[in-house]
Design a protein around this motif. Structure first.
Motif, PDB file in Angstrom:
ATOM      1  N   VAL A 278       0.827  -1.210   0.000  1.00  0.00           N
ATOM      2  CA  VAL A 278       0.000   0.000   0.000  1.00  0.00           C
ATOM      3  C   VAL A 278       0.863   1.262   0.000  1.00  0.00           C
ATOM      4  N   PRO A 279       1.774   1.461   0.977  1.00  0.00           N
ATOM      5  CA  PRO A 279       2.656   2.626   0.864  1.00  0.00           C
ATOM      6  C   PRO A 279       3.545   2.547  -0.369  1.00  0.00           C
ATOM      7  N   GLY A 280       3.832   1.333  -0.838  1.00  0.00           N
ATOM      8  CA  GLY A 280       4.628   1.193  -2.049  1.00  0.00           C
ATOM      9  C   GLY A 280       3.937   1.803  -3.253  1.00  0.00           C
ATOM     10  N   ILE A 281       2.639   1.556  -3.380  1.00  0.00           N
ATOM     11  CA  ILE A 281       1.879   2.132  -4.494  1.00  0.00           C
ATOM     12  C   ILE A 281       1.876   3.652  -4.397  1.00  0.00           C
ATOM     13  N   ILE A 282       1.685   4.172  -3.192  1.00  0.00           N
ATOM     14  CA  ILE A 282       1.646   5.620  -3.003  1.00  0.00           C
ATOM     15  C   ILE A 282       2.988   6.251  -3.403  1.00  0.00           C
ATOM     16  N   LEU A 283       4.096   5.668  -2.948  1.00  0.00           N
ATOM     17  CA  LEU A 283       5.413   6.203  -3.271  1.00  0.00           C
ATOM     18  C   LEU A 283       5.717   6.057  -4.758  1.00  0.00           C
ATOM     19  N   THR A 284       5.272   4.966  -5.374  1.00  0.00           N
ATOM     20  CA  THR A 284       5.489   4.779  -6.806  1.00  0.00           C
ATOM     21  C   THR A 284       4.768   5.858  -7.611  1.00  0.00           C
ATOM     22  N   VAL A 285       3.541   6.166  -7.207  1.00  0.00           N
ATOM     23  CA  VAL A 285       2.774   7.210  -7.899  1.00  0.00           C
ATOM     24  C   VAL A 285       3.454   8.563  -7.745  1.00  0.00           C
ATOM     25  N   ILE A 286       3.830   8.898  -6.503  1.00  0.00           N
ATOM     26  CA  ILE A 286       4.478  10.196  -6.257  1.00  0.00           C
ATOM     27  C   ILE A 286       5.802  10.287  -7.016  1.00  0.00           C
ATOM     28  N   GLY A 287       6.635   9.261  -6.862  1.00  0.00           N
ATOM     29  CA  GLY A 287       7.928   9.282  -7.523  1.00  0.00           C
ATOM     30  C   GLY A 287       7.826   9.233  -9.031  1.00  0.00           C
ATOM     31  N   GLY A 288       6.874   8.449  -9.555  1.00  0.00           N
ATOM     32  CA  GLY A 288       6.717   8.345 -11.002  1.00  0.00           C
ATOM     33  C   GLY A 288       6.345   9.666 -11.633  1.00  0.00           C
ATOM     34  N   PHE A 289       5.354  10.340 -11.066  1.00  0.00           N
ATOM     35  CA  PHE A 289       4.972  11.637 -11.609  1.00  0.00           C
ATOM     36  C   PHE A 289       6.069  12.673 -11.397  1.00  0.00           C
ATOM     37  N   GLY A 290       6.812  12.528 -10.289  1.00  0.00           N
ATOM     38  CA  GLY A 290       7.925  13.442 -10.051  1.00  0.00           C
ATOM     39  C   GLY A 290       9.032  13.267 -11.074  1.00  0.00           C
ATOM     40  N   VAL A 291       9.327  12.006 -11.433  1.00  0.00           N
ATOM     41  CA  VAL A 291      10.358  11.742 -12.441  1.00  0.00           C
ATOM     42  C   VAL A 291       9.929  12.278 -13.799  1.00  0.00           C
ATOM     43  N   ILE A 292       8.665  12.080 -14.137  1.00  0.00           N
ATOM     44  CA  ILE A 292       8.164  12.565 -15.423  1.00  0.00           C
ATOM     45  C   ILE A 292       8.254  14.091 -15.501  1.00  0.00           C
ATOM     46  N   GLY A 293       7.980  14.731 -14.374  1.00  0.00           N
ATOM     47  CA  GLY A 293       8.016  16.189 -14.364  1.00  0.00           C
ATOM     48  C   GLY A 293       9.382  16.769 -14.062  1.00  0.00           C
ATOM     49  N   GLY A 294      10.371  15.901 -13.679  1.00  0.00           N
ATOM     50  CA  GLY A 294      11.702  16.385 -13.333  1.00  0.00           C
ATOM     51  C   GLY A 294      12.535  16.674 -14.560  1.00  0.00           C
ATOM     52  N   TYR A 295      13.744  17.205 -14.316  1.00  0.00           N
ATOM     53  CA  TYR A 295      14.639  17.493 -15.436  1.00  0.00           C
ATOM     54  C   TYR A 295      16.083  17.496 -14.939  1.00  0.00           C
ATOM     55  N   GLY A 296      17.003  17.109 -15.864  1.00  0.00           N
ATOM     56  CA  GLY A 296      18.424  17.196 -15.589  1.00  0.00           C
ATOM     57  C   GLY A 296      18.853  16.411 -14.365  1.00  0.00           C
ATOM     58  N   HIS A 297      19.836  16.969 -13.656  1.00  0.00           N
ATOM     59  CA  HIS A 297      20.398  16.341 -12.463  1.00  0.00           C
ATOM     60  C   HIS A 297      19.923  17.048 -11.201  1.00  0.00           C
ATOM     61  N   GLY A 298      18.809  17.731 -11.269  1.00  0.00           N
ATOM     62  CA  GLY A 298      18.336  18.499 -10.132  1.00  0.00           C
ATOM     63  C   GLY A 298      17.969  17.626  -8.945  1.00  0.00           C
ATOM     64  N   PHE A 299      17.898  18.264  -7.768  1.00  0.00           N
ATOM     65  CA  PHE A 299      17.570  17.540  -6.545  1.00  0.00           C
ATOM     66  C   PHE A 299      16.185  16.910  -6.632  1.00  0.00           C
ATOM     67  N   GLY A 300      15.224  17.646  -7.223  1.00  0.00           N
ATOM     68  CA  GLY A 300      13.864  17.117  -7.328  1.00  0.00           C
ATOM     69  C   GLY A 300      13.797  15.850  -8.155  1.00  0.00           C
ATOM     70  N   SER A 301      14.550  15.817  -9.257  1.00  0.00           N
ATOM     71  CA  SER A 301      14.571  14.628 -10.105  1.00  0.00           C
ATOM     72  C   SER A 301      15.178  13.436  -9.366  1.00  0.00           C
ATOM     73  N   GLY A 302      16.281  13.688  -8.628  1.00  0.00           N
ATOM     74  CA  GLY A 302      16.910  12.611  -7.871  1.00  0.00           C
ATOM     75  C   GLY A 302      16.027  12.097  -6.760  1.00  0.00           C
ATOM     76  N   LEU A 303      15.353  13.013  -6.050  1.00  0.00           N
ATOM     77  CA  LEU A 303      14.457  12.623  -4.968  1.00  0.00           C
ATOM     78  C   LEU A 303      13.289  11.798  -5.503  1.00  0.00           C
ATOM     79  N   SER A 304      12.730  12.230  -6.628  1.00  0.00           N
ATOM     80  CA  SER A 304      11.619  11.489  -7.233  1.00  0.00           C
ATOM     81  C   SER A 304      12.067  10.087  -7.643  1.00  0.00           C
ATOM     82  N   ALA A 305      13.287   9.970  -8.173  1.00  0.00           N
ATOM     83  CA  ALA A 305      13.803   8.668  -8.573  1.00  0.00           C
ATOM     84  C   ALA A 305      13.951   7.751  -7.363  1.00  0.00           C
ATOM     85  N   VAL A 306      14.430   8.285  -6.247  1.00  0.00           N
ATOM     86  CA  VAL A 306      14.577   7.488  -5.028  1.00  0.00           C
ATOM     87  C   VAL A 306      13.215   7.042  -4.515  1.00  0.00           C
TER      88      VAL A 306
END
Length: 245
Positions: A59-87
């Motif tokens: 259950v928390p896995g699905i939530i984190l996957t959704v948050i991180g997935g959309f974060g990765v799609i919206g991220g760019y370059g080597h920024g902190f936000g992109s790295g955090l979303s990937a983690v």
């Protein structure tokens, strides 16, 4: 070593993938350690059961996957936000795939023989992402020369041929070879030319009137499983814990 790191990890687009893969593997290993401690009644960890309902970590896995997935799609370059979303994405996928068998069977089969499917999926996923990190592209596109890339028909034919070989291996019941062969065509080629497994769609269709081929297929599958299944089960038990008897 430094050149390999710069070429495969630091190069644009690879760092988030590296972070996601690392988070994925660590999450799976840590989660399995905790669940094994809970199973043995050791340590401070307990199942999460608010109101008497067992909340599985998928259950928390699905939530984190959704948050991180959309974060990765919206991220760019080597920024902190992109790295955090990937983690976050890697952690979420680790939690989800650790209970893959539970989702597949819609039952709590975590510590049963069916639960081994989760470990198999995790290992296969880690291997495929690792190949992507090393620069492999599905269906052998990475092996196309600059001259061939200029010819679109050659590229399309190369992709279709590798896809067909992987599909034949899959229909013959060689799932692992087919999936890995999508990135390294040699593996799917081996699966495509060898005898099909006796329960595969290929065997049921083409070995129906060939008793010798059916017998050879059964014998080869038996010998293969006897040789490798025990080793695979020992590895799974070492990493993820043995199922309940």
């Amino acid at each position: 070593m430094g050149g390999w790191w710069d070429r495969n990890i630091v190069e644009p687009g690879k760092l988030p993938l590296f972070l996601a893969l690392t988070a994925f593997i660590l999450t799976f290993l840590i989660t399995r350690t905790i669940t094994r401690m809970i199973r043995a009644g050791k340590g401070p960890f307990r199942n999460v059961t608010p109101g008497g309902m067992h909340i599985h970590h998928v259950v928390p896995g699905i939530i984190l996957t959704v948050i991180g997935g959309f974060g990765v799609i919206g991220g760019y370059g080597h920024g902190f936000g992109s790295g955090l979303s990937a983690v976050l994405f890697g952690v979420g996928v680790g939690l989800v795939l650790d209970e893959f068998a539970l989702v597949l069977h819609l039952a709590d089969v975590y510590w049963t023989e069916q639960g081994r499917q989760s470990v198999e999926v995790v290992v296969l996923t880690a291997a495929l992402v690792g190949l992507m990190l090393l620069g492999f592209v599905p269906f052998g596109v990475n092996g196309v020369t600059d001259e061939e890339q200029a010819d679109r028909l050659t590229v399309i034919a190369n992709i279709c041929l590798n896809f067909l070989i992987a599909l034949i291996a899959l229909v013959k019941g060689k799932l692992r070879l087919a999936v890995i062969g999508a990135f390294i065509p040699y593996f799917s080629l081996v699966g495509a030319v060898r005898l099909a497994r006796p329960t595969s769609p290929w065997a049921k269709r083409f070995y129906r009137e060939r008793p010798k081929a059916r017998a050879r297929s059964r014998i080869r599958a038996y010998r293969h499983d006897k040789r490798w299944d025990r080793l695979g089960r020992r590895f799974q038990d070492l990493v993820a814990g043995a199922p309940s008897r």
